[in-house]
Write a protein that holds these residues in place. Structure first.
Motif, PDB file in Angstrom:
ATOM      1  N   ARG A  86       4.273 -12.216   5.788  1.00 60.97           N
ATOM      2  CA  ARG A  86       4.497 -12.640   4.408  1.00 60.97           C
ATOM      3  C   ARG A  86       5.267 -13.945   4.357  1.00 60.97           C
ATOM      4  NH1 ARG A  86       7.642  -8.512   1.985  1.00 60.97           N
ATOM      5  NH2 ARG A  86       6.735  -7.289   3.677  1.00 60.97           N
ATOM      6  N   MET A 139      12.856  -3.369  -9.148  1.00 58.05           N
ATOM      7  CA  MET A 139      11.518  -2.800  -8.990  1.00 58.05           C
ATOM      8  C   MET A 139      10.463  -3.891  -9.022  1.00 58.05           C
ATOM      9  SD  MET A 139       9.807   0.440 -10.908  1.00 58.05           S
ATOM     10  CE  MET A 139       9.063  -0.529 -12.206  1.00 58.05           C
ATOM     11  N   TRP A 142      10.177  -5.282  -5.530  1.00 56.08           N
ATOM     12  CA  TRP A 142       9.398  -4.410  -4.653  1.00 56.08           C
ATOM     13  C   TRP A 142       7.915  -4.572  -4.956  1.00 56.08           C
ATOM     14  CZ3 TRP A 142      11.134  -2.338  -0.428  1.00 56.08           C
ATOM     15  CH2 TRP A 142      12.471  -1.937  -0.316  1.00 56.08           C
ATOM     16  N   GLN A 143       7.608  -4.519  -6.226  1.00 56.31           N
ATOM     17  CA  GLN A 143       6.224  -4.633  -6.675  1.00 56.31           C
ATOM     18  C   GLN A 143       5.601  -5.937  -6.219  1.00 56.31           C
ATOM     19  OE1 GLN A 143       3.746  -3.379  -8.502  1.00 56.31           O
ATOM     20  NE2 GLN A 143       2.695  -5.335  -8.828  1.00 56.31           N
ATOM     21  N   LEU A 146       5.035  -6.019  -2.474  1.00 53.98           N
ATOM     22  CA  LEU A 146       3.911  -5.169  -2.088  1.00 53.98           C
ATOM     23  C   LEU A 146       2.575  -5.826  -2.426  1.00 53.98           C
ATOM     24  CD1 LEU A 146       3.230  -2.526  -0.785  1.00 53.98           C
ATOM     25  CD2 LEU A 146       3.363  -1.413  -3.017  1.00 53.98           C
ATOM     26  N   ALA A 149       1.909  -8.443   0.018  1.00 62.41           N
ATOM     27  CA  ALA A 149       1.432  -7.905   1.295  1.00 62.41           C
ATOM     28  C   ALA A 149      -0.047  -7.550   1.211  1.00 62.41           C
ATOM     29  CB  ALA A 149       2.259  -6.685   1.689  1.00 62.41           C
ATOM     30  N   THR A 154      -6.054  -8.931   2.185  1.00 65.19           N
ATOM     31  CA  THR A 154      -7.397  -9.199   1.655  1.00 65.19           C
ATOM     32  C   THR A 154      -7.785 -10.659   1.725  1.00 65.19           C
ATOM     33  OG1 THR A 154      -6.242  -8.439  -0.328  1.00 65.19           O
ATOM     34  CG2 THR A 154      -8.394  -7.539   0.092  1.00 65.19           C
TER      35      THR A 154
ATOM     36  N   GLN B  75      -9.278  -3.011  -2.067  1.00 73.58           N
ATOM     37  CA  GLN B  75      -9.138  -4.218  -2.880  1.00 73.58           C
ATOM     38  C   GLN B  75     -10.416  -5.052  -2.780  1.00 73.58           C
ATOM     39  OE1 GLN B  75      -5.632  -6.737  -2.014  1.00 73.58           O
ATOM     40  NE2 GLN B  75      -4.878  -6.039  -3.989  1.00 73.58           N
ATOM     41  N   GLU B  97       2.326   0.640  -8.989  1.00 71.31           N
ATOM     42  CA  GLU B  97       2.432  -0.582  -9.776  1.00 71.31           C
ATOM     43  C   GLU B  97       2.352  -0.303 -11.275  1.00 71.31           C
ATOM     44  OE1 GLU B  97       0.085   0.253  -7.656  1.00 71.31           O
ATOM     45  OE2 GLU B  97      -1.887  -0.551  -8.150  1.00 71.31           O
ATOM     46  N   LEU B  99       4.161   1.690 -12.888  1.00 71.77           N
ATOM     47  CA  LEU B  99       5.517   1.866 -13.401  1.00 71.77           C
ATOM     48  C   LEU B  99       6.052   0.576 -14.015  1.00 71.77           C
ATOM     49  CD1 LEU B  99       7.206   4.081 -10.664  1.00 71.77           C
ATOM     50  CD2 LEU B  99       6.191   4.751 -12.847  1.00 71.77           C
ATOM     51  N   GLY B 100       5.589  -0.543 -13.538  1.00 71.60           N
ATOM     52  CA  GLY B 100       6.020  -1.823 -14.081  1.00 71.60           C
ATOM     53  C   GLY B 100       5.100  -2.319 -15.185  1.00 71.60           C
ATOM     54  N   GLN B 102       1.919  -2.936 -14.845  1.00 72.21           N
ATOM     55  CA  GLN B 102       0.775  -3.697 -14.350  1.00 72.21           C
ATOM     56  C   GLN B 102      -0.494  -2.856 -14.314  1.00 72.21           C
ATOM     57  OE1 GLN B 102       3.678  -3.591 -12.704  1.00 72.21           O
ATOM     58  NE2 GLN B 102       4.350  -5.673 -12.243  1.00 72.21           N
ATOM     59  N   ASP B 105      -3.795  -2.496  -8.782  1.00 71.47           N
ATOM     60  CA  ASP B 105      -4.092  -3.524  -7.788  1.00 71.47           C
ATOM     61  C   ASP B 105      -5.309  -3.161  -6.936  1.00 71.47           C
ATOM     62  OD1 ASP B 105      -2.223  -5.458  -8.290  1.00 71.47           O
ATOM     63  OD2 ASP B 105      -0.698  -4.600  -6.981  1.00 71.47           O
ATOM     64  N   HIS B 106      -5.676  -1.872  -6.934  1.00 70.34           N
ATOM     65  CA  HIS B 106      -6.757  -1.417  -6.058  1.00 70.34           C
ATOM     66  C   HIS B 106      -7.595  -0.346  -6.719  1.00 70.34           C
ATOM     67  CE1 HIS B 106      -2.647  -1.365  -4.303  1.00 70.34           C
ATOM     68  NE2 HIS B 106      -3.093  -2.318  -3.533  1.00 70.34           N
ATOM     69  N   HIS B 135      16.217   7.262  -8.529  1.00 69.44           N
ATOM     70  CA  HIS B 135      16.147   5.896  -8.035  1.00 69.44           C
ATOM     71  C   HIS B 135      15.994   5.791  -6.533  1.00 69.44           C
ATOM     72  CE1 HIS B 135      18.369   5.107 -11.960  1.00 69.44           C
ATOM     73  NE2 HIS B 135      17.119   4.808 -12.111  1.00 69.44           N
ATOM     74  N   MET B 139      12.839   4.260  -4.648  1.00 71.59           N
ATOM     75  CA  MET B 139      12.982   3.093  -3.786  1.00 71.59           C
ATOM     76  C   MET B 139      12.446   3.378  -2.393  1.00 71.59           C
ATOM     77  SD  MET B 139      16.281   0.641  -3.198  1.00 71.59           S
ATOM     78  CE  MET B 139      16.894   1.529  -1.797  1.00 71.59           C
ATOM     79  N   TRP B 142       8.730   2.766  -2.495  1.00 73.55           N
ATOM     80  CA  TRP B 142       8.408   1.340  -2.431  1.00 73.55           C
ATOM     81  C   TRP B 142       8.547   0.842  -1.003  1.00 73.55           C
ATOM     82  CZ3 TRP B 142       5.833  -1.136  -5.944  1.00 73.55           C
ATOM     83  CH2 TRP B 142       5.961  -0.796  -7.304  1.00 73.55           C
ATOM     84  N   GLN B 143       9.685   1.188  -0.418  1.00 72.54           N
ATOM     85  CA  GLN B 143       9.996   0.774   0.937  1.00 72.54           C
ATOM     86  C   GLN B 143       8.935   1.245   1.925  1.00 72.54           C
ATOM     87  OE1 GLN B 143      12.184  -0.642   3.008  1.00 72.54           O
ATOM     88  NE2 GLN B 143      11.470   0.430   4.846  1.00 72.54           N
ATOM     89  N   ALA B 145       5.819   2.145   1.235  1.00 77.14           N
ATOM     90  CA  ALA B 145       4.553   1.481   0.960  1.00 77.14           C
ATOM     91  C   ALA B 145       4.544   0.087   1.574  1.00 77.14           C
ATOM     92  CB  ALA B 145       4.320   1.397  -0.549  1.00 77.14           C
ATOM     93  N   LEU B 146       5.660  -0.600   1.430  1.00 77.65           N
ATOM     94  CA  LEU B 146       5.735  -1.966   1.934  1.00 77.65           C
ATOM     95  C   LEU B 146       5.684  -2.012   3.453  1.00 77.65           C
ATOM     96  CD1 LEU B 146       5.946  -4.854   1.033  1.00 77.65           C
ATOM     97  CD2 LEU B 146       8.431  -4.652   1.040  1.00 77.65           C
TER      98      LEU B 146
END
Lengths: 233, 233
Positions: A86, A139, A142-143, A146, A149, A154, B75, B97, B99-100, B102, B105-106, B135, B139, B142-143, B145-146
Motif C-alpha cells: 500500500r 472507522m 480503517w475503511q 481496506l 488494499a 484488483t 471485485q 463498509e 457501517l460508514g 458506503q 465494494d464487492h 468498539h 476494530m 477491521w484489523q 480484514a486489513l
DNA sequence: CGCGCAATTGAGTTATATCAAATACGGTGG
DNA sequence: CCACCGTATTTGATATAACTCAATTGCGCG
C-alpha cells in the motif's frame, strides 16, 4: 536504508488545535475539551526519503498521520521476497494495527521527503474511551485502508505488466493536487506491481517514448492520463 | 448465479445471547442489557453454494456474520475482468463498509453451503452509540480484514503460479478445523491468484499426481502441508 | 570531472496465456 | 441402477509475455 532523523519536534497537542490540515487528519472531529485530554506529546516530524518509521514485527508505540509526502508499506515473505502492499499519503495513518496491540504488519518507509505527526498509542486509546467523537473518524481510516488494499489487488496486481504500470501511474497522478506527481524508482514500481524491475523499466520507457509520460526531474513526472486510461480497458 | 434463498429465519436478538459461536462473533463482548437495545430483527440464514448476498455498488442495509462456510468477495474492473480479493470464514464480517454508509465494494458470494447472521446496519450504529463494548470487537474485525487483504497481496499475488496455488491450499487448509478443507473450482482459484483457469488446473493436477493433494469428493480435499510448504520457500 | 547508482536495453530462456480438444464428474431422469 | 447430459477439469500444442542475465547508458552529486 536511513534511520529516522528528527528535524523538528513541536511537542504537544496545542499545535494540533490549529493544524493547517486538521480537516484531513484523525483529530478532525475533536472538540476543544477533547484536546485537553491529551497528556502525552504529539510530535511533528520531518523525514528524508528512504527513512523507516518502523519495521515489520516491531511493537508499535505510535500511530503516524501523514501530513505530506508518500510512505510505502512493505511486507516481507519468509523466502526473502518483499512486496509493497500500500501507499500512504496526506491524511492516511500508518501503524493502525498498533491500536489493537499488534506488532507492525509491515515496514513503513518514506518514498520522498515526508512530514508526519507521531501520536502515542495511549493518547488514542484514552481519547477513544472518553469521547465518541473519534470513532467515526477512526472507522473511516480503517475503511479507507481496506478499500485501498482491495484496489491494490484488483488494479495493480491484475492484468499484464503494461496495464499494471499504467494503472499505477494513473493512481499516483489522481492522488496529486497539481499536475505533477512523485515517480517511484523502477524497483519500487516492480515491488508494487509484482513484476521485475526490468519489466517496470521497459514499460515506463515505452510510455515515455510515446510521449505519455514526461519526467520533470527530482523524481517527479507528468502523464497523459487520457492516453494511459485507454491502455487499461 | 442463484438469488438468495432463506431456509430459516430465527428473527430476533434473543437467540444471539445463546449463540453457540458467540465468542467468535461481533457481539461477543455485549452485556445482557446491551441485547435489549436491539430493536430490529437479526436473522439467521442458510445459503446454498453460489448465492450472492449483495453485489458491488449496492446500498448495504445489513452486515453479515459468517457462522459457517466460505464467502468470496469479488471485485469487478471496468474492462470486465474480475478478481476475488478476499475469503471470509467463521467469525468474519461481510459488508463492513456499509457501517460508514458506503455502497458495497464487492460482490459477496457463497462458495459452499453457508450459514450467516444478517444484522441490520442501524442495530450496530445504535449499539455503537450506547455502549463502548462493541468498539474493540469491531476494530478487531477491521484489523483482521486489513491484514487478510495484505496477506492476499503478498502470499497469493506474488511469485509464480506454482507457489501461489501452494500458498492458497495451505491457507485453506490451516483455516479448517478438521484435516479436510473446501477446494474451490479452478476458475475461482484463478480469480484469487491472478492466473488463468488452465494454469490453476495444471498446477493442481501436478500436486495431485505427486500425492500432495487428495480430492475427497464433495469439493473437499486433503493436502500434505509439509510438502507444499517446501514449494513456497 | 568522474564516481556510483539507477535506468535502460538486448539476447536468450522460461513461464504463462491462449486456443482447442479430450476426459472426468455430478446430477437428472428413465 | 444406469445412461445421458451439461459442465468442470485436464491435457496438449503453440504463441506470447515476462523473467533472467549481462552490458551499456544516463543522471545526480560530491
Amino acid at each position: 536504508m536511513k534511520e529516522i532523523t528528527i528535524d523538528k519536534a513541536w511537542r504537544g497537542a496545542e499545535r494540533c488545535k490549529n493544524c493547517a490540515i486538521r480537516h484531513l487528519v484523525l483529530f478532525s472531529d475533536l472538540s476543544h475539551q477533547d484536546f485537553d485530554r491529551i497528556h502525552q506529546p504529539i510530535d511533528d516530524l520531518e523525514y528524508e526519503p528512504g527513512t523507516r518509521l518502523y519495521h515489520q514485527g516491531e511493537e508499535l508505540r505510535y500511530v503516524y498521520t501523514v501530513r505530506s509526502g508518500l510512505i510505502k508499506l512493505v511486507q516481507h515473505l519468509p523466502n526473502g521476497t518483499q512486496r509493497i502492499v500500500r501507499l500512504l499519503r496526506q491524511g492516511d495513518l500508518a501503524g493502525l494495527e498498533g491500536l489493537g496491540g499488534q506488532v507492525a504488519d509491515h515496514d513503513a518507509v518514506t518514498l520522498d521527503h515526508a512530514s508526519v505527526c507521531r501520536i502515542p498509542v495511549p493518547v488514542i486509546r484514552d481519547l477513544q474511551r472518553e469521547t465518541p467523537n473519534l470513532h467515526d473518524s477512526l472507522m473511516r481510516r480503517w475503511q479507507k485502508a481496506l478499500s485501498g488494499a482491495d484496489n491494490w489487488i484488483t488494479r495493480l496486481s491484475t492484468g499484464n505488466a503494461r496495464q499494471r504500470v499504467a494503472r499505477l501511474l494513473l493512481l499516483l497522478d489522481e492522488a496529486s493536487t497539481d499536475d505533477s506527481f512523485f515517480l517511484p524508482t523502477r524497483e519500487d514500481m516492480g515491488a508494487m506491481l509484482g513484476i521485475t524491475t526490468e519489466s517496470a523499466s521497459k514499460v515506463t520507457a515505452d510510455f515515455r517514448r510515446r510521449g505519455w509520460l514526461k519526467p520533470l526531474g527530482g523524481h517527479r513526472a507528468w502523464i497523459d492520463a487520457r492516453a494511459l486510461q485507454e491502455e487499461v480497458d
